[in-house]
Design a protein around this motif. Sequence first.
Motif, short mmCIF file in Angstrom:
data_model
loop_
_atom_site.label_atom_id
_atom_site.label_comp_id
_atom_site.label_asym_id
_atom_site.label_seq_id
_atom_site.Cartn_x
_atom_site.Cartn_y
_atom_site.Cartn_z
N VAL A 240 0.62 -1.51 -0.08
CA VAL A 240 -0.02 -0.16 -0.02
C VAL A 240 0.55 1.29 -0.15
CG1 VAL A 240 -1.65 1.67 0.95
CG2 VAL A 240 -2.08 -1.10 1.39
N ILE A 241 1.78 1.07 0.68
CA ILE A 241 3.37 2.28 1.25
C ILE A 241 3.33 2.64 -0.77
CG2 ILE A 241 5.04 3.48 1.86
CD1 ILE A 241 4.71 1.88 4.20
N PHE A 269 1.43 7.77 -13.70
CA PHE A 269 1.75 7.41 -12.44
C PHE A 269 0.27 7.69 -11.20
CE2 PHE A 269 6.09 10.45 -12.32
CZ PHE A 269 6.42 8.77 -12.04
N ARG A 270 -0.70 7.90 -11.96
CA ARG A 270 -2.29 7.84 -11.21
C ARG A 270 -2.47 6.33 -11.31
NH1 ARG A 270 -5.76 8.69 -7.37
NH2 ARG A 270 -8.03 7.90 -8.10
N GLU A 271 -2.64 5.93 -12.15
CA GLU A 271 -3.55 4.63 -12.16
C GLU A 271 -2.57 3.40 -12.22
OE1 GLU A 271 -6.02 5.00 -13.82
OE2 GLU A 271 -6.26 6.78 -14.58
N ILE A 272 -1.28 3.54 -11.95
CA ILE A 272 -0.33 2.36 -11.49
C ILE A 272 -0.65 2.11 -10.16
CG2 ILE A 272 1.99 1.50 -11.06
CD1 ILE A 272 1.12 0.81 -13.39
N GLY A 273 -0.21 3.85 -9.86
CA GLY A 273 -0.78 3.63 -7.88
C GLY A 273 -2.00 3.27 -7.74
N PHE A 274 -2.47 4.15 -8.14
CA PHE A 274 -4.28 3.69 -7.64
C PHE A 274 -4.45 1.93 -7.52
CE2 PHE A 274 -8.77 1.82 -8.61
CZ PHE A 274 -9.19 3.32 -8.30
N SER A 275 -4.14 1.65 -8.60
CA SER A 275 -4.03 0.13 -8.96
C SER A 275 -2.92 -0.87 -8.24
CB SER A 275 -3.42 -0.76 -10.05
OG SER A 275 -2.28 -0.32 -10.64
N ILE A 276 -1.83 -0.44 -7.43
CA ILE A 276 -1.27 -0.84 -6.33
C ILE A 276 -2.15 -0.72 -5.14
CG2 ILE A 276 0.44 -1.05 -5.31
CD1 ILE A 276 1.96 -0.47 -8.03
N TYR A 278 -4.94 0.31 -4.35
CA TYR A 278 -6.50 0.73 -3.61
C TYR A 278 -6.55 -1.40 -3.66
CZ TYR A 278 -7.19 5.58 -2.47
OH TYR A 278 -6.80 6.30 -1.85
N GLY A 279 -5.88 -1.31 -5.09
CA GLY A 279 -5.92 -2.70 -5.26
C GLY A 279 -6.10 -3.90 -4.23
#
Length: 531
Positions: A240-241, A269-276, A278-279
């Motif tokens: 998550v971090i 950055f937005r999509e990869i960070g969101f998937s990691i 919040y996934g």
Amino acid sequence: MAASVKPLSIIGYVQWRFNETSLGPVEEDSIITVTYDDGHWTVPYFDCGGGNIWMMTYTVPFFGYKNNTFKFKGTSGIDIDLQKVDIDQCPLSSGSTEENVFAGSARCRPETTECEHIPGLGFRRGSYKCVCREGYYFPDLAASDKFYWGFDVEHEYERKRKGLSHRYDDDFQCLPCAPGCDSCTDSSPCILALNWILRSILLAISGLIMSFLVVLVWFTVHYRNVKVLKAASPALMRVVIIGAFFLYCPSIVGYFEANRVTCCMKLWFREIGFSISYGALLLKTWRISVVFRVRSAQRIKISDGDLIKRLMVIVLVFAAYLTARTIAGMPKVVEGKDVSDLKAYLCHADWWDHSAAIVELLFLLWGVRLCIVVRKAPSEFNESRFISWAIYNEFLLSLFLNVSMIFLRDPFPTNPDLIYLVLFIHTQLTTTVTLAFLFGSKAYLVYKYHGKSQSQNDNSTALSRNSKYVMGPRPASMTSTAVSKNGYSTGEDEECESFLEKDIQEEFRRLYTQLELLKQRNMKLGNRHLQ
């Protein structure tokens, strides 16, 4: 053999003059007729001592006919005063077939000015004006005529040619407009100046918050043996971090002026960070919901490794979308107008970006459904409750952001600083608040009890049983459901799983006793002869 063509001749009369008073007899003569093409135009010349004017002469020959023979007798000409004839010294336009020997002789400075012909000034140099080119403005803002007269330009150029003092090299130039201006009348800006002070403050805050991610990683490693961290799966917390780090990066990239590279980087950055990030949270919630919905006493084991494998699939799906979007076309930068009618440049949002926003909302909507399913599920230290709060928060704020961005773009006034501020606030209210939910309570419990691990002090058992974040003892009426709610493993170490082992065994004994009593009661109802 071609027949010879006899020149066309006419009968004329000739009278010779011997002096001012004596004329010869009139004689009949035959002469050759001539056409316009048989004549000749002289180049322009200055008639010194005569009219002291510029002139051109057109002459044609004439012939006599005698004894069946044509003889050249002289020329006839006409002088034309050029003072009333305009000359055009400006360059010919591209593709022009006009014959103009004076074309291109104007002395305008081609770097910043261009020639415009002024008709009606006669046959003289300087019958033009040097106007500023597109993207330049006249330096004398108070002048009524925003151009240079060709007479002045020719005069200074002639002084330069003769080696005299002149202003030709230092004057007759226009000044460039401010960057981004197609045309202008002064040096006023045409592009909205970014508020770099505001952007620097937001960048510094983002950098400071990102530096705390290192502290959170250290926290999950240093206190990995503390029960509150073990129950939360430290490996997934570090995932998550990592996702939060990528979610903060658009605030760093958005600091700079918009271009195709920065727009593409923000999207990745937005999509990869969101998937990691919040996934991982949704998968942890999914694990709780799977176990909570089991109605038997069978033990369900879903390890952290299983969740990480599923998370990799989610990240690969998002990465495939980003790759297809980048190959299909890099994000574009569009030009907008602010309230002052100044230009502003923003990243253009097309149907690719709208599709990504819809997928995010659907993904979060699934998370909201999972949160509703597990809202009554018991969880050590109430971690599922904090995860649910984080998912609710992200869903509502993302929905608000996507709706508000519609009103922050065309046809409404555009302000890049306002959009950057909105994105910064959205990041802090989602990513930062999510980290606060997940790590705040854990840090409070760890430092409240001085970070003692279970192996070091048995007080951790008391911590887990007496803490306000732990569900208290359940009444006997809930015994039948308590078995299925407690008889599962969420992927922690065996030491953590054995914490409630004795309670579970006791619940099984009670359940077995109740089943036996229910069995005997049913047998008596169906067999009245049994006592």
